[in-house]
Scaffold this active site. Structure first.
Site, PDB file in Angstrom:
ATOM      1  CG  ASP A   1      -1.656  -1.327   1.377  1.00  0.00           C
ATOM      2  OD1 ASP A   1      -2.257  -1.790   0.403  1.00  0.00           O
ATOM      3  OD2 ASP A   1      -1.564  -1.915   2.473  1.00  0.00           O
TER       4      ASP A   1
ATOM      5  CG  HIS B   1      -1.629  -1.794  -7.235  1.00  0.00           C
ATOM      6  ND1 HIS B   1      -0.831  -2.305  -8.213  1.00  0.00           N
ATOM      7  CD2 HIS B   1      -1.111  -2.215  -6.070  1.00  0.00           C
ATOM      8  CE1 HIS B   1       0.136  -3.029  -7.656  1.00  0.00           C
ATOM      9  NE2 HIS B   1      -0.022  -2.992  -6.358  1.00  0.00           N
TER      10      HIS B   1
END
Ligand code: IMP
Length: 458
Positions: free
Chosen positions: A35, A63
């Site tokens: 992340d 994503h």
């Protein structure tokens, strides 16, 4: 190099290959626990490449890319799909949940995204319903044994990779296009999975699979995916050999690598840059430079040690809460609130060394704006002893104490900055410290979610 003096120069790769130079493969991968904002960097660079290729992981990755105020959350499809005319390749090192992939494709199509550039390796492995069941049951089994569960995303990633290694019970994407062989595989495997998972659940006969129904669904997946299935290794080697440019998009991140992460609280694939050669089927020599993506602070989802976690006092928890809100630190895949901590540069230094990172992308700097004091971990000690580096083992790492450097805040707003000189002095000092501690040049600084909110230095 000091960020005050840094100008627009090529990213210093081993052969001086910057993102986008001809015949070059460039890897973009995460240096923390995932992340980090890899999707934004891949999306930003994608127009300088001919293809974007995923080499590891599966639908556990998430994503997020914001284009023109529109937010796209991608899990299996490479972020490059958002750039028209580029190939978006899913390599053999990825484990694919076909239902998830088809849902994602449908969602993109319904928003007007051209998905004709998708190519899927026939050698990629398929995540089947029993993999998700096993993932859940194994987590429950750990909890019942009174130990900390891995905290997986529940997407069946570990069991799918386990079957890949076991071979006899695995199904590849290519098998979805061979109904007869598929029927044989599903028939022998569904009986075994039912028995094994019933035993794991502790209740005989509690788990079973309708192999014919599964076969019907799987043949349907094959039919829908067939136009995109090919030998992606051959495709990519051909592109690179002909002077083409390929961006390799790492999923998950270094500290979740199955060999080099905080084991056992890791994912089941090779997330580091070397994984791109294996998981995409290209020679090591094609990987000319490596962009290491890092957040300006740390986050982690799931279990496992995180030495700089902000959790001790109410004041720390308030800082973590502020960062979580501003950084939207909730899992893209599971929606779980992410654990938040100070930037751990000792961990980033380890990750950068492991993948031979040639430039850093520092993300989410704007999230730190409201904080007047910042802490950064620059090393660890064990029981007040000499300084030690990162250790890729959760039990060993948990015995270390972080050593902090305390500094002032960014000193003002950063979201509007488009050049280093636009940043307040505190922000530049923070970036200088990152470069100095990690020993790698910064190639990009992200100061907000939009493509345009990026200071590019490569
Ligand atoms: P799994 O990959 O679902 O088996 O999960 C193993 C560990 O990796 C868990 O702690 C997950 O939260 C973490 N994880 C897997 N993929 C990602 C990711 O893309 N971002 C952040 N954490 C991840």
């Amino acid at each position: 190099m000091n960020t005050h003096q840094q100008g627009r120069q090529g990213v210093a790769g081993p052969e001086g290959a910057g993102p986008g130079s001809a015949g070059a493969g460039v890897v973009v991968m995460g240096l923390q626990w995932g992340d980090e904002g890899k999707g934004k960097i891949v999306d930003l660079l994608a127009d300088r490449f001919d293809a974007v290729a995923r080499y590891n992981g599966g639908a556990n990755a998430g994503h997020t890319v914001t284009v023109g105020g529109e937010r796209f959350a991608l899990h299996l499809i490479p972020s490059g799909i958002l750039r028209p005319g580029k190939l978006a390749v899913i390599g053999s090192g990825v484990v694919i949940d076909p239902e998830w992939l088809l849902k994602e494709l449908g969602g993109l199509r319904s928003r007007g995204v051209d998905v004709s550039g998708l190519r899927i390796s026939g050698a990629a492995h398929v995540v089947l319903p029993w993999h998700q069941d096993e993932d859940r049951l194994r987590e429950g089994w750990l909890r019942a044994a009174g130990v900390e569960a891995i905290g997986t995303t529940g997407r069946g990633i570990g069991p799918a990779y386990a079957d890949k290694a076991l071979r006899g019970t695995a199904v590849r994407v290519g098998d979805l296009l061979r109904p007869e062989l598929l029927a044989q595989k599903l028939a022998r495997t569904s009986a075994l999975k039912g028995a094994v998972l019933s035993a794991l659940s502790g209740q005989a006969g509690s788990v079973g699979y309708d192999e014919q129904e599964l076969h019907r669904r799987a043949v349907g997946w094959g039919r829908e995916l067939e136009p995109s299935v090919c030998d992606t290794g051959e495709l990519l080697r051909g592109m690179l050999g002909g002077g083409g440019r390929v961006l390799f998009e790492g999923a998950n991140a270094t500290l979740l690598d199955v060999d080099h992460g905080t084991y056992p609280f890791v994912t089941s694939s090779t997330t580091i840059a070397a994984g791109a050669a294996v998981g995409a089927g290209v020679p090591m020599s094609a990987l000319r430079s490596v962009v290491g993506v890092m957040k300006a602070y740390s986050t982690r989802v799931g279990g496992g040690v995180m030495l700089t976690e902000l959790e001790g006092s109410d004041a720390e928890r308030a800082v973590a809460h502020g960062i979580r809100q501003r950084g939207r630190e909730y899992g893209t895949t599971t929606g779980r609130p992410r654990r938040v901590g100070w930037l751990d540069l000792a961990a980033v230094r380890y990750s950068a060394a492991l993948s031979g990172v040639t430039s850093l992308a520092v993300m989410l700097l704007d999230v730190l704006e409201p904080l007047e004091r910042l802490r950064v971990c620059v090393g660890y000690r064990r029981g007040g002893g000499p300084a030690v580096g990162f250790v890729p083992d959760a039990a060993d790492l948990g015995g270390l104490e972080p050593e902090y450097r305390e500094i002032g805040g960014l000193g003002g707003s950063v979201g509007g900055a488009r050049r280093l000189a636009d940043l307040p002095a505190g922000a530049r000092a923070y970036l200088d410290m990152i470069q100095e501690q990690v020993g790698v040049r910064i190639g990009a600084v992200s100061v907000g979610p939009e493509r345009t909110q990026t200071i590019e230095l490569w």
